[in-house]
Design an enzyme around this catalytic site. Structure first.
Site, short mmCIF file in Angstrom:
data_model
loop_
_atom_site.label_atom_id
_atom_site.label_comp_id
_atom_site.label_asym_id
_atom_site.label_seq_id
_atom_site.Cartn_x
_atom_site.Cartn_y
_atom_site.Cartn_z
N ILE A 98 0.84 -1.20 0.00
CA ILE A 98 0.00 0.00 0.00
C ILE A 98 0.88 1.25 0.00
O ILE A 98 1.85 1.34 0.75
CB ILE A 98 -0.94 0.02 1.22
CG1 ILE A 98 -1.90 -1.17 1.17
CG2 ILE A 98 -1.74 1.31 1.28
CD1 ILE A 98 -2.86 -1.23 2.32
N GLY A 113 0.49 -5.37 0.86
CA GLY A 113 -0.76 -5.44 0.11
C GLY A 113 -0.69 -6.32 -1.11
O GLY A 113 -1.70 -6.85 -1.56
N ASP A 129 -1.68 -9.61 0.10
CA ASP A 129 -3.14 -9.61 0.23
C ASP A 129 -3.80 -9.96 -1.09
O ASP A 129 -4.75 -10.76 -1.15
CB ASP A 129 -3.64 -8.22 0.68
CG ASP A 129 -3.28 -7.90 2.11
OD1 ASP A 129 -3.50 -8.74 2.99
OD2 ASP A 129 -2.80 -6.78 2.36
N GLU A 169 3.59 -5.74 7.07
CA GLU A 169 2.86 -4.81 7.93
C GLU A 169 3.41 -4.73 9.35
O GLU A 169 3.35 -3.68 9.99
CB GLU A 169 1.37 -5.20 7.96
CG GLU A 169 0.60 -4.89 6.69
CD GLU A 169 0.72 -5.95 5.61
OE1 GLU A 169 -0.01 -5.87 4.61
OE2 GLU A 169 1.56 -6.87 5.77
N ASP A 222 -4.55 -6.60 7.49
CA ASP A 222 -5.99 -6.85 7.63
C ASP A 222 -6.76 -6.68 6.33
O ASP A 222 -7.98 -6.50 6.34
CB ASP A 222 -6.60 -5.97 8.73
CG ASP A 222 -6.34 -4.49 8.50
OD1 ASP A 222 -5.72 -4.15 7.48
OD2 ASP A 222 -6.76 -3.69 9.34
#
Length: 230
Positions: free
Chosen positions: A80, A138, A141, A161, A169
């Site tokens: 991110i 990310g 993810d 993270e 999350d």
């Protein structure tokens, strides 16, 4: 038919953070690129709005049967964009001193970000992730939500993270254990350590680690072509 396909390609929606490519107008394999190569495909605010829209358009496109997800440039995804994180927290701190309302706004923002990644699971067309270079935070993810994952041996991964003092999350903690096992997932999440393509294959995160990016591109094309005719 050919003219119709050319018209479809010319009118394909343009995105700030993504690009959809159809290499062959007669093929039903579509390539979706994370397209911020100068930022190592860091996930911007635009991405979280555009990604579910792009997936929905391909899901509803009768000419698309397989989606291959790539990162443009030298890396798949560096995670991110820090600007996205800081703008989210800054908005909460500026809007209200009420911690309850600020917390609710943050919860809604996180749900919005999660929904963009979950759009991969909701897409009815198979999505193949082809990973090279960095796949961090990310990026993990995203690939854990894809149907099939391949990488190059030089690709590297990190559930990063923890180093930023935040939680993974957007889906990693929910999806990674089913791919690599609970113990391995916890170890990767708590250490944030870097691991490479061959270990990703050994853990079960990817189905195959290719010797080079070119070999991966050729191999994924063959696999996508098989899926196209299923």
């Amino acid at each position: 038919m050919f003219e119709t396909q050319l018209k479809e390609q010319s009118t394909m929606e343009k995105y700030k953070s993504l690009e959809i490519v159809r290499n062959n107008p007669l093929s039903s394999v579509f390539y979706l690129y994370l397209n911020r190569p100068s930022q190592r495909n860091a996930l911007s605010s635009d991405f979280f709005t555009e990604f579910p829209k792009a997936l929905s358009s391909l899901d509803q496109n009768p000419n698309a049967s397989v989606i291959v997800l790539y990162g443009a440039g030298d890396h798949f995804c560096s995670g991110i964009d820090i600007n996205t994180l800081t703008s989210t927290t800054a908005q909460d701190s500026n809007k209200s001193s009420d911690l309850g309302r600020a917390g609710e706004r943050l919860r809604r923002e996180i749900k919005f970000l999660q929904a963009a990644v979950t759009a991969l699971e909701q897409c009815r067309k198979p999505v193949i992730a082809a990973i090279h270079g960095a796949c961090i935070g990310g990026g993990v993810d995203i690939v854990t939500a894809c149907d099939i994952r391949y990488c190059t041996e030089e690709a590297f991964f990190s559930v990063k993270e923890v180093d930023l003092g935040i939680t993974a999350d957007l889906g990693t903690l929910q999806r990674l254990p089913s791919l690599v096992g609970y113990g391995n997932a916890i170890e990767l999440a708590l250490t944030g350590r870097r691991f490479w393509g061959l270990e990703a294959k050994q853990l079960g995160l990817v189905s195959k680690a290719f010797a080079s990016k070119q070999a991966m591109e050729e191999g994924v094309k063959l696999i996508a072509d098989v899926q196209e005719h299923c």
